[in-house]
Structure formats: C-alpha cells, structure tokens
Motif scaffolding. Structure first.
Motif, PDB file in Angstrom:
ATOM      1  N   ILE A   1       4.067  17.356   0.723  1.00 16.17           N
ATOM      2  CA  ILE A   1       4.771  16.096   0.502  1.00 16.17           C
ATOM      3  C   ILE A   1       3.757  14.964   0.324  1.00 16.17           C
ATOM      4  O   ILE A   1       2.632  15.037   0.835  1.00 16.17           O
ATOM      5  CB  ILE A   1       5.718  15.791   1.677  1.00 16.17           C
ATOM      6  CG1 ILE A   1       4.944  15.832   3.011  1.00 16.17           C
ATOM      7  CG2 ILE A   1       6.896  16.754   1.687  1.00 16.17           C
ATOM      8  CD1 ILE A   1       5.736  15.389   4.213  1.00 16.17           C
ATOM      9  N   PRO A   2       4.126  13.901  -0.383  1.00 17.11           N
ATOM     10  CA  PRO A   2       3.197  12.784  -0.597  1.00 17.11           C
ATOM     11  C   PRO A   2       3.172  11.808   0.577  1.00 17.11           C
ATOM     12  O   PRO A   2       3.233  10.592   0.406  1.00 17.11           O
ATOM     13  CB  PRO A   2       3.750  12.127  -1.866  1.00 17.11           C
ATOM     14  CG  PRO A   2       5.225  12.366  -1.776  1.00 17.11           C
ATOM     15  CD  PRO A   2       5.378  13.734  -1.152  1.00 17.11           C
ATOM     16  N   GLU A   3       3.102  12.351   1.779  1.00 17.43           N
ATOM     17  CA  GLU A   3       3.051  11.579   3.020  1.00 17.43           C
ATOM     18  C   GLU A   3       1.854  12.059   3.819  1.00 17.43           C
ATOM     19  O   GLU A   3       1.534  13.257   3.836  1.00 17.43           O
ATOM     20  CB  GLU A   3       4.333  11.793   3.824  1.00 17.43           C
ATOM     21  CG  GLU A   3       4.376  11.147   5.201  1.00 17.43           C
ATOM     22  CD  GLU A   3       4.340   9.628   5.149  1.00 17.43           C
ATOM     23  OE1 GLU A   3       3.210   9.067   5.124  1.00 17.43           O
ATOM     24  OE2 GLU A   3       5.418   9.006   5.137  1.00 17.43           O
ATOM     25  N   LYS A   4       1.169  11.148   4.481  1.00 16.20           N
ATOM     26  CA  LYS A   4       0.012  11.569   5.266  1.00 16.20           C
ATOM     27  C   LYS A   4       0.448  12.464   6.417  1.00 16.20           C
ATOM     28  O   LYS A   4       1.502  12.258   7.019  1.00 16.20           O
ATOM     29  CB  LYS A   4      -0.793  10.366   5.748  1.00 16.20           C
ATOM     30  CG  LYS A   4      -0.079   9.325   6.575  1.00 16.20           C
ATOM     31  CD  LYS A   4      -1.063   8.201   6.904  1.00 16.20           C
ATOM     32  CE  LYS A   4      -0.420   7.077   7.707  1.00 16.20           C
ATOM     33  NZ  LYS A   4       0.420   6.202   6.871  1.00 16.20           N
ATOM     34  N   ASP A   5      -0.401  13.458   6.722  1.00 19.37           N
ATOM     35  CA  ASP A   5      -0.004  14.496   7.664  1.00 19.37           C
ATOM     36  C   ASP A   5      -1.212  14.931   8.485  1.00 19.37           C
ATOM     37  O   ASP A   5      -2.083  15.652   8.001  1.00 19.37           O
ATOM     38  CB  ASP A   5       0.590  15.687   6.905  1.00 19.37           C
ATOM     39  CG  ASP A   5       1.222  16.718   7.824  1.00 19.37           C
ATOM     40  OD1 ASP A   5       0.878  16.742   9.019  1.00 19.37           O
ATOM     41  OD2 ASP A   5       2.056  17.510   7.344  1.00 19.37           O
TER      42      ASP A   5
ATOM     43  N   GLY B   1       7.875  10.516   0.633  1.00 23.17           N
ATOM     44  CA  GLY B   1       6.640   9.787   0.888  1.00 23.17           C
ATOM     45  C   GLY B   1       6.956   8.354   1.268  1.00 23.17           C
ATOM     46  O   GLY B   1       8.123   7.934   1.265  1.00 23.17           O
ATOM     47  N   PRO B   2       5.943   7.555   1.576  1.00 24.52           N
ATOM     48  CA  PRO B   2       6.176   6.159   1.957  1.00 24.52           C
ATOM     49  C   PRO B   2       6.874   5.379   0.847  1.00 24.52           C
ATOM     50  O   PRO B   2       6.623   5.611  -0.339  1.00 24.52           O
ATOM     51  CB  PRO B   2       4.758   5.622   2.201  1.00 24.52           C
ATOM     52  CG  PRO B   2       3.918   6.832   2.436  1.00 24.52           C
ATOM     53  CD  PRO B   2       4.508   7.923   1.607  1.00 24.52           C
ATOM     54  N   ALA B   3       7.725   4.465   1.244  1.00 23.33           N
ATOM     55  CA  ALA B   3       8.454   3.648   0.274  1.00 23.33           C
ATOM     56  C   ALA B   3       7.507   2.720  -0.472  1.00 23.33           C
ATOM     57  O   ALA B   3       6.652   2.062   0.127  1.00 23.33           O
ATOM     58  CB  ALA B   3       9.529   2.829   0.982  1.00 23.33           C
ATOM     59  N   LEU B   4       7.653   2.677  -1.795  1.00 24.55           N
ATOM     60  CA  LEU B   4       6.835   1.797  -2.623  1.00 24.55           C
ATOM     61  C   LEU B   4       7.319   0.355  -2.506  1.00 24.55           C
ATOM     62  O   LEU B   4       8.456   0.098  -2.064  1.00 24.55           O
ATOM     63  CB  LEU B   4       6.888   2.273  -4.070  1.00 24.55           C
ATOM     64  CG  LEU B   4       6.158   3.603  -4.320  1.00 24.55           C
ATOM     65  CD1 LEU B   4       6.516   4.176  -5.686  1.00 24.55           C
ATOM     66  CD2 LEU B   4       4.649   3.411  -4.201  1.00 24.55           C
TER      67      LEU B   4
ATOM     68  N   GLY C   1      -3.128   1.461   2.006  1.00 25.14           N
ATOM     69  CA  GLY C   1      -1.718   1.811   2.192  1.00 25.14           C
ATOM     70  C   GLY C   1      -1.439   3.170   1.574  1.00 25.14           C
ATOM     71  O   GLY C   1      -1.677   3.364   0.374  1.00 25.14           O
ATOM     72  N   PHE C   2      -0.928   4.103   2.376  1.00 16.59           N
ATOM     73  CA  PHE C   2      -0.772   5.459   1.863  1.00 16.59           C
ATOM     74  C   PHE C   2       0.329   5.558   0.810  1.00 16.59           C
ATOM     75  O   PHE C   2       0.369   6.531   0.055  1.00 16.59           O
ATOM     76  CB  PHE C   2      -0.499   6.441   3.010  1.00 16.59           C
ATOM     77  CG  PHE C   2      -0.884   7.855   2.672  1.00 16.59           C
ATOM     78  CD1 PHE C   2      -2.194   8.273   2.813  1.00 16.59           C
ATOM     79  CD2 PHE C   2       0.048   8.761   2.181  1.00 16.59           C
ATOM     80  CE1 PHE C   2      -2.577   9.567   2.477  1.00 16.59           C
ATOM     81  CE2 PHE C   2      -0.314  10.054   1.848  1.00 16.59           C
ATOM     82  CZ  PHE C   2      -1.630  10.463   1.994  1.00 16.59           C
ATOM     83  N   LYS C   3       1.185   4.559   0.713  1.00 20.90           N
ATOM     84  CA  LYS C   3       2.225   4.612  -0.321  1.00 20.90           C
ATOM     85  C   LYS C   3       1.613   4.698  -1.712  1.00 20.90           C
ATOM     86  O   LYS C   3       2.148   5.370  -2.601  1.00 20.90           O
ATOM     87  CB  LYS C   3       3.146   3.399  -0.213  1.00 20.90           C
ATOM     88  CG  LYS C   3       2.468   2.052  -0.222  1.00 20.90           C
ATOM     89  CD  LYS C   3       3.498   0.943  -0.085  1.00 20.90           C
ATOM     90  CE  LYS C   3       2.866  -0.423   0.109  1.00 20.90           C
ATOM     91  NZ  LYS C   3       2.419  -0.636   1.483  1.00 20.90           N
TER      92      LYS C   3
END
Length: 492
Positions: free
Chosen positions: A364-368, A120-123, A335-337
């Motif tokens: 996954i915890p990433e936008k899709d 997922g996006p970096a925090l 922010g999607f993170k």
C-alpha cells in the motif's frame, strides 16, 4: 471553538481540550459528507484506532456518525497499526478508512486521520475538501442551526451537527473486523520469511507501548527466530516518554543488543508507521542510512529495478544508486502523502523519508514500520553481515558514503517571520566555500552544492523553529555547512 485543521498527516489535538467527543463527531460528519458526496457510501469505511487514552471510545463515536449517514462500518475489534488499517481498506474494498492516532506525539494528544480508497495518506485536495466541510459544520454549530436528518436524531439533537444533504437508501451496519491475518499473508509475499527463518536471528522487538505489538514479534517467531519483547504492552502514557523510535529513545534496546550479542533490534512508533533499527553492537541505524541499503537490496537481490521517490530532506545516496541503474529520482515536499502519490503514479519501487517512513512497490502507498523491520531482517539474513558492514559495501559500490544530520534552531515568533521573508530571497553563490549548483524551493530552501553536498532550511509549521538538514561525504563538513546557511539567513 478552535479551528480544526488537517496537517501533514491529519488532525491532532490535546485530549479534552480541542480533541473532544463533540469535535471528533464534527470531523466524522465532515468525512461522511465527503464520502457520500462522492457516492461511495455503499462501499463502507474502515475504522481503526491505536492504544491511546479513549481511542476505542472515540472510534465508537466515529462509527455511530458513519452509520447515521448510511455508511457501512468495518470497525476493528482491537487497536491497530495505521498501515494495517490502511491495508484493510483494500481487503474490504472500502471507500476509505478513519485511523484514530496521534502517532509519535506525546500521550496527551490524539488524532484523526482519513485514508482514502487508494489506502494511502490523503492528498491536499482531499483534506481541503474535508476542512471545508468542517468549517461549515463548525459555523452551523456556532449559529445553533440544527439541520439534520430524521435518521440522525440523537447525534444532531445533542450536538447541533448538520447531517449530509442526502442519505443513501441502503441500510448501514457495523461489522467487527480483525485484518491481521490477511495483512500477515500479504507481507509474506513481499518479504522472504524463509530466508529470515534460516538465519536464526536473535531480535529485540520494541513496540514502544503502541499498537504495533503483536506483529513483528509474531511474524519473526513464526519464521523460527528468537524474539525478546520490549514495551510490548499497552500503556497510554507510553512509559512517560514519546513513542518515537529515535536513537535517544532506543538507548535501552541498544544496550541490550550490545550486552547480549544479538544481531538486530526493531522498533515501532505509537501507530507502527515509522521504524527504528539497531544493528549488532547496539549501533543505531538512521533512516537515511537504511533507505539506500534497502534500495540496493530491492534492485540487486529482489530484482525490483525502478525509480525511487524521497522527500527533499532525505539522503541523496538514493540518487547515486538510481543514477547507476539508469533510474529516475522523484523529490517531494516533506509528507508521506507525496511519496505515496509517486508510488501509485510513477512506478517507484521504493519511497522513503528521513523521519522513518517507507513503503515499496506491491505494498500500500502508506508508510509501514512493520514492513520496514521485516525488510531489515531480510537484508541481514541474506548478507550474513552486520547492517553497518553492508552499508560500507554499498557506499563503496556507489562512490562513497554520505553523512546526514538535522539541527533544530528555536527563535521567537517575530524572528521566525523575519527569517522566512529573508529565506525567500536567499540565493547565495556559495556555501561553506563551495559553489551552489541548484536552488530548490518545493519545501523550504534547499541549496545543492557542486560537491554533491546539500543543505535544507525548513520552518516548522506550528512552532518558532527552523530545521536545518545537511549532507556531506565528510562528516566534519556538516556543521560548517549548517553554520554557513544560518549566517546567510540570519538565523541565530
């Protein structure tokens, strides 16, 4: 040398200005240092890239730096969507991924996104560590102090970039990958493709010249649907427009849907992490309209009962659904993170944002945007109604619909500073004739009214601009609410 800074979703810059091969190598080295300092170099790193100008060449440079630091590379053999690159991290059990993309930005931009091992996006604490490494490397280049390892001769000699303090003793290599089919198999576990196939949908797929081509169209055809493609070929100039699936940019798809009597239009942004949806009749469905439909569908049809997470700017219709089912709502900054973190840690079944990003439990915890499009097709197939009709049904079940709008107001830089100072003190007793029930400051200033209406004022991080979001059951009230908060904050 300009300072390289990671924003809400990585570093972006103008190609040949600040986004240069040298700067990409510096950022790559900063990421390599981060990975090796975590003792994760042996796990390797995935490298993906989009359809933008020179993205494949930039990807080769990233791969070179990683290999010179003893980090095995899984390099995509073709342009990839961001969610597919993130998914490949799980496929290869890698330390993370680098995705070269500027998403929906203009064609002269490119970008560098680091995706950690959780896909997922970096925090913020991760991007802060990488930024510290970048600053150290840039300072070293300025001082022309060429500290490097023997294994990194060409890169260090040419660019004066110091390498990591220690290189692992394993031998790094470059492995070419194509994660599409593992990704397809995974999506078929999340989406009922059989139901979609039986509905025999006629769908327009618009990839907007981005790296999402060859995903929605392939899966829908494989299920037995009739698919017409739009902008599904590479054009680094994106046809002269932004690769962003907004109502304005999808006017052509809307007209085709209306003229042909097709049931659905699905669009993706430049790296396919954001979605656009067009209903029968050419009606554009906003993310704030679609997210509640999806949350209800996940609960009522798929049996995924659980909390939801949304950004501070996203529809409270999600809150109504959660409340009826006894579930929590986790509100985050934009922010999607932050959404991804709640998907990982809070057991949320859905995470979404008003700008067109979402993911669900099991993914996954990433936008899709690809997943979002397939879920829209599933909702349509299951209900045998238009999305607009389904929205009315959902609104009726949960106490009435809500309308959401965003207004962008430009100011001068001096005005922006003054308004931000005033916003910090802004605490009115009422807005547009209704008492303020709650003041939220996790990102900008949000005022929630006793009526359930709300308004949010957020300054842009890069421009002299304020974004004013508002939501109400009465569409005519939105402008009144926005104007009231503008007057209170002296935004004009």
């Amino acid at each position: 040398m300009k300072k390289i800074k990671f924003g809400t979703d990585g570093w972006r810059g103008i190609i040949a200005d600040d986004y240069t091969f040298e700067n990409v190598r510096i950022v790559s080295q900063a990421v390599a240092d981060y990975i090796n300092n975590k003792n994760m170099g042996a796990k390797g790193i995935v490298i993906g890239y989009d359809n933008r100008f020179l993205s494949d060449r930039f990807a080769d440079n990233v791969a070179d730096v990683m290999i010179q630091n003893g980090i095995k590379v899984y390099l995509s053999d073709r342009p990839l969507p961001t969610p597919v690159t993130a998914f490949a991290v799980k496929v290869h059990d890698a330390a993370g991924a680098v995705m070269l993309t500027a998403s929906h930005n203009p064609p002269e931009y490119n970008g560098f996104k680091f995706i950690p091992d959780y896909a997922g996006p970096a925090l913020p604490h991760i991007t802060a560590a990488i930024e510290e490494n970048i600053a150290r490397l840039q300072n070293s280049v300025r001082r022309n102090t060429n500290v490097y390892h023997e294994q990194a001769l060409e890169l260090a000699v040419d660019h004066g970039i110091p390498m990591a303090q220690s290189v692992p003793n394993h031998v790094a290599d470059r492995i070419m990958i194509d994660p599409r089919y593992e990704y397809f198999d995974h999506l078929e576990k999340l989406v009922d493709m059989e139901v979609i196939g039986r509905a025999n949908l006629e769908v327009m797929v618009d990839a907007m010249h981005g790296s999402g081509m060859g995903y929605l169209d392939v899966m829908l055809r494989r299920a037995g649907n009739r698919v017409k493609e739009c902008r599904c070929h590479r054009d680094p100039l994106f046809g002269g427009s932004l690769p962003e699936p907004t109502q304005k940019s999808l006017e052509g798809v809307c007209r085709w849907i209306k003229a042909e009597g097709a049931r659905l239009g699905l669009a993706l942004d430049g790296d396919a992490d954001r979605f656009g949806i067009i209903d029968v009749g050419g009606v554009y469905i906003t993310p704030n309209q679609f997210l509640p439909l999806l949350y209800h569908h996940l609960i009522a049809v798929k049996g995924l009962v659980g909390p939801v997470t949304r950004t501070v700017a996203t529809s409270h219709m999600l809150d109504r659904i959660a409340q009826k089912h006894g579930q929590e709502v986790y509100e985050t900054p934009v922010g999607f993170k932050f959404i991804g973190q709640n998907l990982l840690e809070k057991g949320c079944v859905l995470g979404g944002e008003e700008s067109g990003g979402l993911s669900i439990k099991g993914h996954i915890p990433e936008k899709d945007g690809i997943l979002a499009g397939l879920l829209a097709a599933e909702i349509l197939a299951v209900n045998e109604k238009s999305l607009s009709e389904i929205a009315l049904d959902v609104a009726k079940e949960y106490g009435g619909g809500m309308y959401s709008e965003r207004l962008d107001v430009r100011t001068t830089p001096a005005q922006k500073v003054r308004i931000i100072e005033k916003l910090q003190r802004l605490d009115p007793a009422e807005i547009a004739g209704v008492t303020v029930a709650k003041r939220i400051t996790i990102d900008g200033i949000k005022l929630v009214l006793e009526s359930g209406e709300w308004v949010l004022v957020r300054p842009s991080g890069t421009e002299p601009l304020f974004r004013i979001y508002a939501e109400s059951e009465n569409k005519e009230r939105i402008e009144k609410i926005q104007q009231a908060v503008m007057n209170a904050a002296d935004i004009n």
